[in-house]
Design an enzyme around this catalytic site. Structure first.
Site, short mmCIF file in Angstrom:
data_model
loop_
_atom_site.label_atom_id
_atom_site.label_comp_id
_atom_site.label_asym_id
_atom_site.label_seq_id
_atom_site.Cartn_x
_atom_site.Cartn_y
_atom_site.Cartn_z
N ASN A 46 0.84 -1.20 0.00
CA ASN A 46 0.00 0.00 0.00
C ASN A 46 0.88 1.25 0.00
OD1 ASN A 46 0.58 -0.82 2.70
ND2 ASN A 46 -1.18 0.29 3.52
N GLU A 59 -3.06 -4.64 -3.03
CA GLU A 59 -3.54 -5.49 -4.13
C GLU A 59 -3.47 -4.74 -5.45
OE1 GLU A 59 -4.91 -4.90 -1.21
OE2 GLU A 59 -6.08 -6.60 -0.48
N1 THU Z 1 -5.24 -1.78 2.67
C1 THU Z 1 -4.68 -2.52 1.67
O1 THU Z 1 -3.65 -2.14 1.11
N2 THU Z 1 -5.28 -3.67 1.33
C2 THU Z 1 -6.35 -4.22 1.98
O2 THU Z 1 -6.78 -5.29 1.61
C3 THU Z 1 -6.94 -3.51 3.10
C4 THU Z 1 -6.47 -2.13 3.33
C5 THU Z 1 -4.57 -0.54 3.08
C6 THU Z 1 -5.24 0.72 2.64
C7 THU Z 1 -4.69 1.70 3.66
O3 THU Z 1 -3.43 2.16 3.21
C8 THU Z 1 -4.49 0.88 4.90
O4 THU Z 1 -4.49 -0.48 4.48
C9 THU Z 1 -5.56 1.07 5.96
O5 THU Z 1 -6.81 0.91 5.43
#
Ligand code: THU
Length: 136
Positions: A46, A59
């Site tokens: 992320n 993802e």
């Molecule tokens: N996040 C992801 O990268 N993938 C997920 O499946 C759930 C949430 C990230 C988005 C944000 O940067 C952080 O987790 C908190 O929501």
């Protein structure tokens, strides 16, 4: 813990890239690793933004890496995050995965202090809309 050699490789790839996540706002670092139809593993983390909605999920980053690297289809995807609860893909990412995966593809969601949860994409996104509705 991961059960098969491929799940172990995906877990390790997701964890390696999770360490690089840019998540200064949530503090919630996520990694994702895709086994693609070309046999390669593509991973992403992320990447948050001060303008919150502009952040990318792990993802989405992994899918972008797959497309840029020449992979076309997701055959398995592993998501890792902090804590002991499985880190399941958000709704938007379930749809993103749907673009490139069959409904029977396994999605493994893992809060690294707990046990992984194995689901199919069809279980995570029932009655979904996909490319075939548009003839693709
Ligand atoms: N996040 C992801 O990268 N993938 C997920 O499946 C759930 C949430 C990230 C988005 C944000 O940067 C952080 O987790 C908190 O929501």
């Amino acid at each position: 813990m991961p059960e098969t050699p491929i799940d172990k490789a995906l877990f390790e790839a997701a964890e390696a890239i999770r360490a690089k996540a840019y998540a200064p706002y949530s503090g919630f670092k996520v990694g994702a690793a895709i086994l693609a139809d070309d046999g390669r593993i593509y991973s992403g983390c992320n990447v948050e933004n001060a303008a919150y909605p502009q952040g990318n999920c792990a993802e989405a980053s992994a899918i972008a890496a797959m497309i840029a690297g020449g992979g076309k289809r997701i055959t398995r995807i592993y998501v890792t995050g902090p804590g002991s609860e499985p880190v399941t893909p958000c709704g938007g990412c379930r749809q993103r995965i749907r673009e490139f995966a069959d409904l029977d593809v396994e999605v493994i969601s893992h809060g690294v202090e707990g046990e992984p949860l194995r689901s199919t994409l069809g279980q995570l996104l029932p009655h979904s809309f996909g490319p075939e509705y548009l003839g693709k």
